[in-house]
Design a protein around this motif. Structure first.
Motif, PDB file in Angstrom:
ATOM      1  N   GLY A 147       0.613  -1.144  -0.053  1.00  0.00           N
ATOM      2  CA  GLY A 147      -0.004  -0.038   0.044  1.00  0.00           C
ATOM      3  C   GLY A 147       0.817   1.267  -0.128  1.00  0.00           C
ATOM      4  N   PRO A 148       0.256   2.474   0.134  1.00  0.00           N
ATOM      5  CA  PRO A 148       0.867   3.517   0.015  1.00  0.00           C
ATOM      6  C   PRO A 148       1.725   3.976   1.185  1.00  0.00           C
ATOM      7  CG  PRO A 148      -1.403   4.058   0.508  1.00  0.00           C
ATOM      8  CD  PRO A 148      -1.290   2.496   0.242  1.00  0.00           C
ATOM      9  N   ARG A 149       2.817   4.746   1.130  1.00  0.00           N
ATOM     10  CA  ARG A 149       3.590   5.084   2.197  1.00  0.00           C
ATOM     11  C   ARG A 149       4.008   6.607   2.295  1.00  0.00           C
ATOM     12  NH1 ARG A 149       1.970   0.691   3.037  1.00  0.00           N
ATOM     13  NH2 ARG A 149       3.082  -0.915   4.692  1.00  0.00           N
ATOM     14  N   LEU A 150       5.278   6.681   1.199  1.00  0.00           N
ATOM     15  CA  LEU A 150       5.726   8.020   0.959  1.00  0.00           C
ATOM     16  C   LEU A 150       4.695   8.950   0.180  1.00  0.00           C
ATOM     17  CD1 LEU A 150       7.961  10.002   0.520  1.00  0.00           C
ATOM     18  CD2 LEU A 150       8.270   9.034  -1.626  1.00  0.00           C
ATOM     19  N   SER A 151       3.765   8.381  -0.596  1.00  0.00           N
ATOM     20  CA  SER A 151       2.675   9.154  -1.100  1.00  0.00           C
ATOM     21  C   SER A 151       1.794  10.144  -0.392  1.00  0.00           C
ATOM     22  CB  SER A 151       2.170   8.447  -2.276  1.00  0.00           C
ATOM     23  OG  SER A 151       1.476   7.323  -1.734  1.00  0.00           O
ATOM     24  N   ILE A 152       1.523   9.423   1.008  1.00  0.00           N
ATOM     25  CA  ILE A 152       0.722   9.843   1.998  1.00  0.00           C
ATOM     26  C   ILE A 152       1.248  10.411   3.082  1.00  0.00           C
ATOM     27  CG2 ILE A 152      -1.104   8.147   0.920  1.00  0.00           C
ATOM     28  CD1 ILE A 152      -0.651   6.647   3.595  1.00  0.00           C
ATOM     29  N   VAL A 153       2.566  10.183   3.523  1.00  0.00           N
ATOM     30  CA  VAL A 153       3.042  10.621   4.592  1.00  0.00           C
ATOM     31  C   VAL A 153       3.208  11.943   4.611  1.00  0.00           C
ATOM     32  CG1 VAL A 153       5.558  10.179   3.919  1.00  0.00           C
ATOM     33  CG2 VAL A 153       4.942   9.815   6.436  1.00  0.00           C
ATOM     34  N   LYS A 154       3.117  12.530   6.026  1.00  0.00           N
ATOM     35  CA  LYS A 154       3.342  14.067   6.282  1.00  0.00           C
ATOM     36  C   LYS A 154       4.457  14.154   7.177  1.00  0.00           C
ATOM     37  CE  LYS A 154      -1.287  15.573   5.461  1.00  0.00           C
ATOM     38  NZ  LYS A 154      -2.498  16.039   5.972  1.00  0.00           N
ATOM     39  N   GLY A 155       4.737  13.244   8.252  1.00  0.00           N
ATOM     40  CA  GLY A 155       5.552  13.412   9.284  1.00  0.00           C
ATOM     41  C   GLY A 155       6.139  11.991   9.852  1.00  0.00           C
ATOM     42  N   ILE A 156       7.022  12.029  10.559  1.00  0.00           N
ATOM     43  CA  ILE A 156       7.755  10.644  11.418  1.00  0.00           C
ATOM     44  C   ILE A 156       7.464  11.111  12.923  1.00  0.00           C
ATOM     45  CG2 ILE A 156       9.739   9.816  12.100  1.00  0.00           C
ATOM     46  CD1 ILE A 156       9.203   8.858   9.469  1.00  0.00           C
ATOM     47  N   PRO A 157       7.022  10.126  13.811  1.00  0.00           N
ATOM     48  CA  PRO A 157       7.080   8.659  13.381  1.00  0.00           C
ATOM     49  C   PRO A 157       5.783   8.528  12.557  1.00  0.00           C
ATOM     50  CG  PRO A 157       7.115   8.785  15.676  1.00  0.00           C
ATOM     51  CD  PRO A 157       6.731  10.238  15.129  1.00  0.00           C
ATOM     52  N   ILE A 163      -1.881   6.254  -6.861  1.00  0.00           N
ATOM     53  CA  ILE A 163      -1.298   6.211  -5.709  1.00  0.00           C
ATOM     54  C   ILE A 163      -0.362   7.654  -5.572  1.00  0.00           C
ATOM     55  CG2 ILE A 163       0.646   5.492  -4.135  1.00  0.00           C
ATOM     56  CD1 ILE A 163      -0.534   2.566  -4.696  1.00  0.00           C
ATOM     57  N   GLY A 164       0.487   7.827  -6.471  1.00  0.00           N
ATOM     58  CA  GLY A 164       1.297   9.006  -6.462  1.00  0.00           C
ATOM     59  C   GLY A 164       1.081   9.981  -7.412  1.00  0.00           C
ATOM     60  N   GLY A 165      -0.023   9.973  -7.996  1.00  0.00           N
ATOM     61  CA  GLY A 165      -0.382  10.862  -9.017  1.00  0.00           C
ATOM     62  C   GLY A 165      -1.500  10.288 -10.038  1.00  0.00           C
ATOM     63  N   PHE A 166      -1.815  11.168 -11.130  1.00  0.00           N
ATOM     64  CA  PHE A 166      -2.659  10.709 -12.234  1.00  0.00           C
ATOM     65  C   PHE A 166      -2.131  10.107 -13.250  1.00  0.00           C
ATOM     66  CE2 PHE A 166      -5.514  13.836  -9.699  1.00  0.00           C
ATOM     67  CZ  PHE A 166      -6.952  13.190 -10.103  1.00  0.00           C
ATOM     68  N   LEU A 186       2.782  -4.035 -14.187  1.00  0.00           N
ATOM     69  CA  LEU A 186       1.636  -4.613 -13.585  1.00  0.00           C
ATOM     70  C   LEU A 186       0.708  -3.890 -12.557  1.00  0.00           C
ATOM     71  CD1 LEU A 186       3.170  -8.117 -12.645  1.00  0.00           C
ATOM     72  CD2 LEU A 186       2.008  -7.592 -14.763  1.00  0.00           C
ATOM     73  N   PRO A 187      -0.561  -4.180 -12.467  1.00  0.00           N
ATOM     74  CA  PRO A 187      -1.307  -3.464 -11.506  1.00  0.00           C
ATOM     75  C   PRO A 187      -0.536  -3.198 -10.071  1.00  0.00           C
ATOM     76  CG  PRO A 187      -2.714  -4.959 -12.379  1.00  0.00           C
ATOM     77  CD  PRO A 187      -1.197  -5.447 -13.057  1.00  0.00           C
ATOM     78  N   TYR A 188      -0.336  -2.420  -9.545  1.00  0.00           N
ATOM     79  CA  TYR A 188       0.156  -2.191  -8.138  1.00  0.00           C
ATOM     80  C   TYR A 188      -0.567  -1.564  -7.229  1.00  0.00           C
ATOM     81  CZ  TYR A 188       1.225   2.689 -10.047  1.00  0.00           C
ATOM     82  OH  TYR A 188       0.991   3.858 -10.543  1.00  0.00           O
ATOM     83  N   SER A 189      -1.857  -1.441  -7.538  1.00  0.00           N
ATOM     84  CA  SER A 189      -2.735  -0.898  -6.495  1.00  0.00           C
ATOM     85  C   SER A 189      -4.132  -1.731  -6.630  1.00  0.00           C
ATOM     86  CB  SER A 189      -3.152   0.595  -6.401  1.00  0.00           C
ATOM     87  OG  SER A 189      -3.934   0.914  -7.686  1.00  0.00           O
ATOM     88  N   PHE A 235     -13.054  11.313 -15.429  1.00  0.00           N
ATOM     89  CA  PHE A 235     -12.068  11.142 -14.677  1.00  0.00           C
ATOM     90  C   PHE A 235     -12.349  10.505 -13.579  1.00  0.00           C
ATOM     91  CE2 PHE A 235     -11.750  15.378 -16.768  1.00  0.00           C
ATOM     92  CZ  PHE A 235     -10.421  15.701 -16.482  1.00  0.00           C
ATOM     93  N   LEU A 236     -11.436   9.532 -13.437  1.00  0.00           N
ATOM     94  CA  LEU A 236     -11.708   8.594 -12.089  1.00  0.00           C
ATOM     95  C   LEU A 236     -10.844   9.070 -11.079  1.00  0.00           C
ATOM     96  CD1 LEU A 236     -13.218   5.649 -11.501  1.00  0.00           C
ATOM     97  CD2 LEU A 236     -10.949   4.560 -12.023  1.00  0.00           C
ATOM     98  N   LEU A 237     -11.686   9.476  -9.878  1.00  0.00           N
ATOM     99  CA  LEU A 237     -11.170  10.232  -8.788  1.00  0.00           C
ATOM    100  C   LEU A 237     -11.519   9.568  -7.690  1.00  0.00           C
ATOM    101  CD1 LEU A 237     -12.557  13.677  -9.765  1.00  0.00           C
ATOM    102  CD2 LEU A 237     -10.225  12.872 -10.614  1.00  0.00           C
ATOM    103  N   HIS A 238     -10.814   9.952  -6.543  1.00  0.00           N
ATOM    104  CA  HIS A 238     -11.063   9.534  -5.051  1.00  0.00           C
ATOM    105  C   HIS A 238     -10.643  10.427  -4.245  1.00  0.00           C
ATOM    106  CE1 HIS A 238      -6.643   8.858  -4.187  1.00  0.00           C
ATOM    107  NE2 HIS A 238      -6.597   8.106  -5.318  1.00  0.00           N
ATOM    108  N   ASP A 239     -10.929  10.506  -2.855  1.00  0.00           N
ATOM    109  CA  ASP A 239     -11.071  11.493  -1.772  1.00  0.00           C
ATOM    110  C   ASP A 239      -9.791  11.264  -0.776  1.00  0.00           C
ATOM    111  OD1 ASP A 239     -12.095   9.327  -0.586  1.00  0.00           O
ATOM    112  OD2 ASP A 239     -13.735  10.745   0.066  1.00  0.00           O
ATOM    113  N   ARG A 240      -8.832  10.339  -1.067  1.00  0.00           N
ATOM    114  CA  ARG A 240      -7.550  10.319  -0.401  1.00  0.00           C
ATOM    115  C   ARG A 240      -6.421  11.083  -0.948  1.00  0.00           C
ATOM    116  NH1 ARG A 240      -5.059   4.504  -0.183  1.00  0.00           N
ATOM    117  NH2 ARG A 240      -3.920   5.060  -2.066  1.00  0.00           N
ATOM    118  N   ASP A 241      -6.002  12.297  -0.311  1.00  0.00           N
ATOM    119  CA  ASP A 241      -5.101  13.093  -0.841  1.00  0.00           C
ATOM    120  C   ASP A 241      -3.789  12.430  -1.125  1.00  0.00           C
ATOM    121  OD1 ASP A 241      -6.886  15.412  -0.652  1.00  0.00           O
ATOM    122  OD2 ASP A 241      -6.077  16.089   1.257  1.00  0.00           O
ATOM    123  N   ILE A 242      -3.273  12.834  -2.190  1.00  0.00           N
ATOM    124  CA  ILE A 242      -1.892  12.815  -2.536  1.00  0.00           C
ATOM    125  C   ILE A 242      -0.832  13.729  -1.889  1.00  0.00           C
ATOM    126  CG2 ILE A 242      -0.117  12.067  -4.163  1.00  0.00           C
ATOM    127  CD1 ILE A 242      -2.466  10.973  -6.221  1.00  0.00           C
TER     128      ILE A 242
END
Length: 821
Positions: free
Chosen positions: A143-153, A235-238, A330-333, A377-384
């Motif tokens: 699943g997503p990691r860098l594409s959704i993260v804002k800070g550490i931890p 995941i990381g863009g359109f 290959l499909p990755y999401s 446009f195939l859209l979703h509401d999880r921010d990148i």
């Protein structure tokens, strides 16, 4: 009472590491706890008896052996706990526990986005599972990691999943250490998670669908089958997607995107579909199916019409014009898995942008910028949060080699070689094209994802935003800034302004020294490993003498280098226009190799000569003679362009710098095994070493054109001859200076024919050859090399004169490289 603290550093957050520790500790009967903090993972265990001490050893052995698939342990540090309060806490504990994360200074890594694991893929395909058809299914293994993260931890509150409170069932999974979704920060389901919807170009719902998004995906698939172009938020863009076998759709996508010739990446449902269109080795199949799931360049099948496989129709002719390879992934999401499930042939899946602009990441931005490109446009509401392009990989010289390092690879830290452990925090700002940035801290280099070409204003803004993000994300406060020597690169100008405002040390690194540093650092070459012979081939870079370089033989290490030889410099009439118009380079080569009149009078019947005569050659001659806007360049890239122009390969005006060279490589691949001896090169004396002169190849090439040799044979002869000339000179120079290690870097070494021939010939002569694998040979690896060179200079300066005055020594050492014997 005795207890031990075990510090684990590496990629150990957001990957199911703590549940693995919990499970193994319970198996071993240990009492203690585990938690995340800014440095990684901290484990505390009681060991009051020899039995418990032995159990800890067994536990650590199993932890290394059974490390979760996305985790990477870099260091295990053990120490005895003396604090009486901590000992009392552990003594009163029951069994082994997982504690809440501690907010401390960040010294751990962020895991890259990972492709859907097999278990999650099975769940979305299972009608009985509550996540059936859910496009945002994930666990700690994917699943997503860098594409959704804002800070550490890395906790949910610091990701773009924070607006989606967990439902009762997801919360149970999230808090159960025995569940593979324990603290999976993007965990969600159709009840509580992000949703998916489909809009037409006017912003109207095409199919509102259910919260699972399954109906929206079905509607999107139907539009693609009808030849429509869709903008799909991943995941990381359109992406912009269309049916790869629909000729009209592919042609229309190219027209709208203003992308005339550059190959289009494709996504296929599974390996069987890929095999229908490409030759696929076992190693290549493993790369495609890996958690990184990159775009992989594969040899196109030629045993069926148009390269089509038995399971599907032919690909559209304009998928990859003039290319012998296809870019497949290959499909990755889960979204991609659901979209491709009924497709027995590939979909085009190219970046959602206009040519040269950064990929869109926001819904409103996409509807604005892509409104003229997409039909829906195939859209979703999880921010990148962070834009992450698809990575590109090619299997060459026996290994997978990253050509563009982004999703699935970045920002995995790279350990610096021996001798660099005391490097102060620094930030290298990379080059102008294929830009990346690189942070150095705690003995590691953190190379960003591919950012793009800073010639574009939007990419420059993304560059600035990514710098701020990485400094915040990794809580890094660089003492030193590092830039390319080119005075007009935007990254250089920004670095100079920044240093002037803050008083930070600024180090300037010559372009090709950075290429050398990059390949050395990636291969773990020690700081004091001694000099190597570096063969650096690329399009252009600002040389240490203020001229343009691009075909260099350098004797050097991290600290300094000496130019022993280069390609003979040739004028670039029109300056930067020669990068886009290869015929200018051909004319300059012919003008240098005897003068245009010799070729015009001797080969006037050839199509290429008649074609050149339609150009403003008199103006080009005046520019070259008067040295007006015609800088000399020892560029391997421009030589490839000139040969491509002689064969009239590729478009007359290039939209991408390397397009003609890539097409020339593809052409040569059809005849490379028919050619034994390639075209000759000469050696002449230059002002600072040997010049490898292409003068003789032009007589041989034009003679072959006149006798009717095929373009493929001529292209192959150029590759063979150039590889032999490079290898022979590199070996002789290395031998003369007592070195047996030769390092290859620069974007021209993404040419698999050249890379493999040069590597084979040098290894056959007994040389150790250093090549790129995890880091691009092109300018995408430049920031790593800048960082390594700067680090070496700083360490030397600090050692020589103390840590209070490194600046002048470091700067002068870089700008005026020391001589090497």
């Amino acid at each position: 009472m005795q207890a031990e603290s075990i510090r684990v550093r590496g990629l150990v957050q957001g990957v199911g590491f703590r549940p693995t520790v919990w499970r193994l500790a319970r198996d071993c009967g240990l009492v203690g706890d585990v938690r995340n903090d800014g440095e990684g993972v901290l484990i505390r265990v009681l060991q009051d008896s020899p039995r418990e001490a032995s159990a800890v050893s067994v536990f650590l052995t199993r932890l290394v052996a059974e490390c979760p698939p996305l985790a990477r342990i870099d260091h295990l540090e053990r120490s005895v706990i003396h604090d009486e309060q901590i000992l009392a806490e552990l003594g009163g504990a029951e069994g082994f526990q997982i504690l809440a994360s501690a907010a401390t200074a960040a010294h751990t890594g962020i895991v890259p986005d990972a492709a859907t694991c097999a278990t999650c893929a099975a769940e979305i395909a299972d009608p009985a599972n509550r996540r059936h058809g859910y496009a945002f299914t994930n666990c700690t293994h994917c699943g997503p990691r860098l594409s959704i993260v804002k800070g550490i931890p890395y906790d949910r509150a610091r990701t773009s999943m924070a607006p989606f409170p967990l439902c009762a069932e997801c919360a149970r999974e999230y808090t159960d250490p025995a569940d593979r979704r324990f603290h999976a920060q993007p965990n969600a389901c159709p009840v509580c998670g992000p949703r998916l919807w489909l809009l037409d170009a006017r912003g109207r719902d095409v199919d509102a669908g259910e919260r699972s998004g399954l109906d929206a995906i079905t509607a999107a698939s139907r539009l693609l089958s009808a030849g429509r172009i869709l903008a799909i938020k991943g995941i990381g863009g359109f992406h912009l997607a269309c049916d790869a076998t629909h000729a009209e759709a592919v042609a229309e996508l190219r027209r709208r995107k203003r992308r005339d010739a550059k190959p289009l990446a494709m996504m296929a449902r599974d390996l069987d579909v890929v095999r229908g269109y490409c030759r696929l080795s076992e190693q290549e199949a493993e790369i495609l199916a890996s958690p990184a799931a990159p775009i992989l360049l594969l040899e196109r099948r030629t045993d069926a019409p148009e390269g089509a496989g038995p399971a599907g129709p032919p690909l559209a002719p304009r998928i990859a014009p003039g290319q012998s390879t296809l870019g497949m992934m290959l499909p990755y999401s889960p979204l991609h898995h659901l979209l491709l499930q009924s497709w027995s042939h590939p979909l085009v899946m190219t970046s959602g942008n206009l040519s040269e602009e950064p990929q869109c990441v926001e819904n409103t931005e996409a509807r604005d910028r892509l409104s003229g490109l997409a039909d829906a446009f195939l859209l979703h509401d999880r921010d990148i949060v962070n834009r992450v392009d698809d990575s590109v990989v090619r299997f060459m010289a026996g290994e997978a080699r990253v050509l563009r390092r982004a999703r699935g690879y970045a920002p995995t830290p790279l350990g610096l070689p021996p001798g660099f452990a005391r490097t102060p925090p620094l930030l290298a700002l990379g080059g102008e094209l294929k830009n990346t940035i690189c942070l150095v801290r705690d003995g590691q280099a953190i190379l960003s994802q591919h950012l793009g070409d800073l010639e574009d204003a939007k990419t420059t803004r993304e560059f600035s935003r990514t710098i701020s993000l990485y400094l915040e994300l990794f809580q890094c406060h660089p003492e030193v800034l590092v830039v390319d020597a080119h005075p007009d690169y935007r990254s250089t100008l920004m670095g100079r302004d920044w240093a002037a405002q803050t008083g930070q040390t600024l180090i300037t690194v010559p372009h090709h020294h950075a290429h050398l540093g990059s390949v050395l650092a990636e291969n773990g070459w020690p700081l004091d490993g001694g000099p190597v012979l570096g063969l650096m081939l690329d399009g252009l870079g600002y040389g240490a003498d203020g001229t343009l370089w691009g075909g260099e033989f350098l004797l050097g290490d991290y600290r300094a280098f000496r130019r022993l030889a280069s390609l003979a410099p040739v004028a670039m009439p029109g300056g930067t226009r020669a990068i886009r118009e290869p015929w200018r380079n051909l004319f300059a080569q012919l003008e240098r190799a005897g003068g245009w009149s010799v070729w015009r009078d001797g080969y006037g019947e050839l199509a290429v000569v008649r074609w050149l005569q339609s150009k403003p050659l008199a103006l080009m001659q005046r520019l070259i003679e008067r040295q007006l806007n015609s800088p000399l360049a020892s560029s391997a890239g421009r030589l490839f362009d000139a040969v491509a122009a002689a064969l009239q390969v590729g478009p007359e005006v290039l939209s991408d710098e390397g397009a003609a060279a890539i097409e020339l490589e593809a052409l040569a691949s059809f005849a490379i095994h028919e050619v034994d001896e390639g075209y000759p090169f000469a050696r002449v004396a230059g002002s600072d070493g040997v010049l490898l002169d292409p003068h003789p190849l032009w007589s041989a090439l034009f003679a072959d054109l006149a006798r009717g040799r095929s373009s493929a044979w001529i292209a192959a002869s150029f590759h063979r001859g150039f590889a032999r000339a490079l290898s022979d000179l590199a070996f002789e120079l290395a031998d003369a200076h007592g070195v047996r290690t030769i390092a290859l870097s620069g974007g021209v070494f993404q040419n698999h024919l050249l890379l493999e021939a040069v590597t084979r010939q040098l290894q056959g002569a007994g040389c150790q050859v250093l090549l790129h694998r995890q880091v691009p040979a092109n300018d995408g690896g430049l920031s790593l090399g800048q960082a390594a060179v700067a680090a070496a200079l700083l360490l030397d300066a600090n050692h020589a004169i103390g840590a209070d005055r490194p600046t002048d020594v470091a700067r002068s050492s870089v700008q005026q490289p020391g001589a090497l014997n």
